[in-house]
Motif scaffolding. Sequence first.
Motif, PDB file in Angstrom:
ATOM      1  N   LEU A 209     -50.986  -6.451  58.415  1.00  0.00           N
ATOM      2  CA  LEU A 209     -51.403  -5.114  58.006  1.00  0.00           C
ATOM      3  C   LEU A 209     -50.302  -4.080  58.177  1.00  0.00           C
ATOM      4  N   GLY A 210     -49.331  -4.350  59.030  1.00  0.00           N
ATOM      5  CA  GLY A 210     -48.232  -3.411  59.184  1.00  0.00           C
ATOM      6  C   GLY A 210     -47.226  -3.569  58.061  1.00  0.00           C
ATOM      7  N   GLY A 211     -46.334  -2.592  57.886  1.00  0.00           N
ATOM      8  CA  GLY A 211     -45.334  -2.676  56.836  1.00  0.00           C
ATOM      9  C   GLY A 211     -44.325  -3.774  57.113  1.00  0.00           C
ATOM     10  N   GLN A 212     -43.968  -4.545  56.105  1.00  0.00           N
ATOM     11  CA  GLN A 212     -42.966  -5.587  56.241  1.00  0.00           C
ATOM     12  C   GLN A 212     -42.176  -5.692  54.937  1.00  0.00           C
ATOM     13  N   ARG A 213     -40.966  -6.158  55.050  1.00  0.00           N
ATOM     14  CA  ARG A 213     -40.092  -6.275  53.892  1.00  0.00           C
ATOM     15  C   ARG A 213     -40.334  -7.641  53.236  1.00  0.00           C
ATOM     16  N   LYS A 214     -40.682  -7.624  51.961  1.00  0.00           N
ATOM     17  CA  LYS A 214     -40.961  -8.865  51.235  1.00  0.00           C
ATOM     18  C   LYS A 214     -40.489  -8.743  49.791  1.00  0.00           C
ATOM     19  N   GLU A 215     -40.170  -9.880  49.208  1.00  0.00           N
ATOM     20  CA  GLU A 215     -39.854  -9.910  47.785  1.00  0.00           C
ATOM     21  C   GLU A 215     -41.144 -10.058  46.992  1.00  0.00           C
ATOM     22  N   LEU A 216     -41.364  -9.147  46.056  1.00  0.00           N
ATOM     23  CA  LEU A 216     -42.573  -9.153  45.251  1.00  0.00           C
ATOM     24  C   LEU A 216     -42.218  -9.173  43.774  1.00  0.00           C
ATOM     25  N   ALA A 217     -43.133  -9.695  42.980  1.00  0.00           N
ATOM     26  CA  ALA A 217     -43.086  -9.520  41.529  1.00  0.00           C
ATOM     27  C   ALA A 217     -44.064  -8.393  41.199  1.00  0.00           C
ATOM     28  N   MET A 218     -43.559  -7.344  40.559  1.00  0.00           N
ATOM     29  CA  MET A 218     -44.361  -6.130  40.330  1.00  0.00           C
ATOM     30  C   MET A 218     -44.641  -5.930  38.848  1.00  0.00           C
ATOM     31  N   LEU A 219     -45.856  -5.530  38.537  1.00  0.00           N
ATOM     32  CA  LEU A 219     -46.285  -5.293  37.161  1.00  0.00           C
ATOM     33  C   LEU A 219     -46.886  -3.889  37.060  1.00  0.00           C
ATOM     34  N   THR A 319     -38.787  -7.934  39.651  1.00  0.00           N
ATOM     35  CA  THR A 319     -38.830  -8.655  40.924  1.00  0.00           C
ATOM     36  C   THR A 319     -37.813  -8.050  41.874  1.00  0.00           C
ATOM     37  N   GLY A 320     -38.248  -7.750  43.090  1.00  0.00           N
ATOM     38  CA  GLY A 320     -37.323  -7.183  44.058  1.00  0.00           C
ATOM     39  C   GLY A 320     -37.942  -7.078  45.434  1.00  0.00           C
ATOM     40  N   GLU A 321     -37.115  -6.727  46.410  1.00  0.00           N
ATOM     41  CA  GLU A 321     -37.553  -6.617  47.798  1.00  0.00           C
ATOM     42  C   GLU A 321     -38.030  -5.197  48.087  1.00  0.00           C
ATOM     43  N   VAL A 322     -39.230  -5.089  48.635  1.00  0.00           N
ATOM     44  CA  VAL A 322     -39.828  -3.783  48.936  1.00  0.00           C
ATOM     45  C   VAL A 322     -40.471  -3.857  50.321  1.00  0.00           C
ATOM     46  N   VAL A 323     -40.968  -2.738  50.780  1.00  0.00           N
ATOM     47  CA  VAL A 323     -41.783  -2.692  51.998  1.00  0.00           C
ATOM     48  C   VAL A 323     -43.241  -2.644  51.574  1.00  0.00           C
ATOM     49  N   VAL A 324     -44.046  -3.561  52.098  1.00  0.00           N
ATOM     50  CA  VAL A 324     -45.451  -3.639  51.723  1.00  0.00           C
ATOM     51  C   VAL A 324     -46.305  -3.717  52.977  1.00  0.00           C
ATOM     52  N   GLY A 325     -47.446  -3.064  52.945  1.00  0.00           N
ATOM     53  CA  GLY A 325     -48.349  -3.084  54.092  1.00  0.00           C
ATOM     54  C   GLY A 325     -49.272  -1.881  54.079  1.00  0.00           C
ATOM     55  N   ASN A 326     -49.979  -1.679  55.200  1.00  0.00           N
ATOM     56  CA  ASN A 326     -50.865  -0.525  55.331  1.00  0.00           C
ATOM     57  C   ASN A 326     -50.020   0.722  55.575  1.00  0.00           C
ATOM     58  N   ILE A 327     -50.012   1.610  54.615  1.00  0.00           N
ATOM     59  CA  ILE A 327     -49.160   2.795  54.674  1.00  0.00           C
ATOM     60  C   ILE A 327     -50.021   4.023  54.454  1.00  0.00           C
TER      61      ILE A 327
END
Length: 425
Positions: A209-219, A319-327
């Motif tokens: 649930l916390g923010g973490q750096r991950k590679e995502l595919a975004m649409l 596709t790229g690395e972002v910060v994802v989580g409960n923000i």
Amino acid sequence: MADFWDKYGKPIPILQWLVVIVLSAHVLVSSGSSLTPGQAEAFVLALVGGNLALLFGLPRIISWGAISTILVIVDSLLVPTALYVTGINDTGLYVVYFGIIMIAGASGNLKRAVLLASVTCVAYGGFEFGSYVLFQTQGTEQLGTILLRVPFFLAMTAYYGAMGEFAQKERKARETHERYAQEIRRIFSSYVSPRIVEELIKDPGKATLGGQRKELAMLFADLVGFTSFSETHSPEEVVAQLNEYLSAMTEVVFQWDGTIDKFVGDSIIVYWGAPLDQPNHDELAVKCALHMQRRLAELQEKWKAEGRVPFRAGIGIHTGEVVVGNIGAEGKKMDYTMIGDHVNLASRLQDLTRQLGFSIVVSEETASRMKDLIGKEGSADNRGGRLGHVSLRKLPPVKIKGKVRPVVVYALESLESGATSIVDA
């Protein structure tokens, strides 16, 4: 051996064996037993065999919680029976035995149960030994029987105390799991498909649930001409048709296990790779985009038949690395979302669909991973590959707001079934 110890090296199996061993000793050494030596040996074998079945057979078909309940019931009946057949008919002994069960069960704590019952055992042992020394009405074998009772009582106390502690821990763990499951459903049910929600509940460790750096595919998907449509139609018509569109697209996104970040007016923001790791996130994103366009084409035909304006949509994928989580603001407004420069780029790609005149535009990063998933021209079976029959064409570099250098993008289009896929490197 390690697996065996992980499964059976727990307080319940160990203490259950301790009880069986102490009972077996009572049966074999007691002089007042109503059993013959052969019957005593058979009783012990049945005791050990039954214990093996309970501890090694039942776990294959039911949970340890259920087994613990069965063991308590069995032992509560077995112990008095074993004591009776060994010739121990002292009413006071049974009073102490059931008192120990009550002490251990009420304490619900192994250490506390052993401490309380130790005092009881010492008092009982002192009383019995004092009676023996003062009156000496029994033979010398009575002393051995008395001495066996104290470790027996301690074993039973530890056993029932562990049972009570185990039951409390199981209940607390179940309540904690249920609370966590409710929290996961509350947070993620609006974002991801029910299947992913259930996977997160089975393994809560995956729901970071916390923010973490991950590679995502975004649409990013956005309707073309929606503003002018809103100006020329009543709010009721706008909302009804927009809801129909968003509902249909949500079904497609969930079918491809995407996570819906949010709806912003007529825009849909989706990503793959969180909260669950999805190694094939690029493939899922592209397949979802192609499916969204097919589903929109079906809606367009329906809207035309109903005399309504058919929406058109543009889709950008990156596709790229972002910060994802409960923000968000703790305790006030929190969203499971993504932030970062790559998110902005994905949004800009969606804007390019109007400028370039293509329904789906993908970044160079995503396109490079797609090429191996598209069937090449001249392949033996002429199939479209894992992405079906598609065209992936490289476009001239374009200038994007916020980027110093022009960005290379690709146009993705779906082809008729049987057509040869096109890949422009």
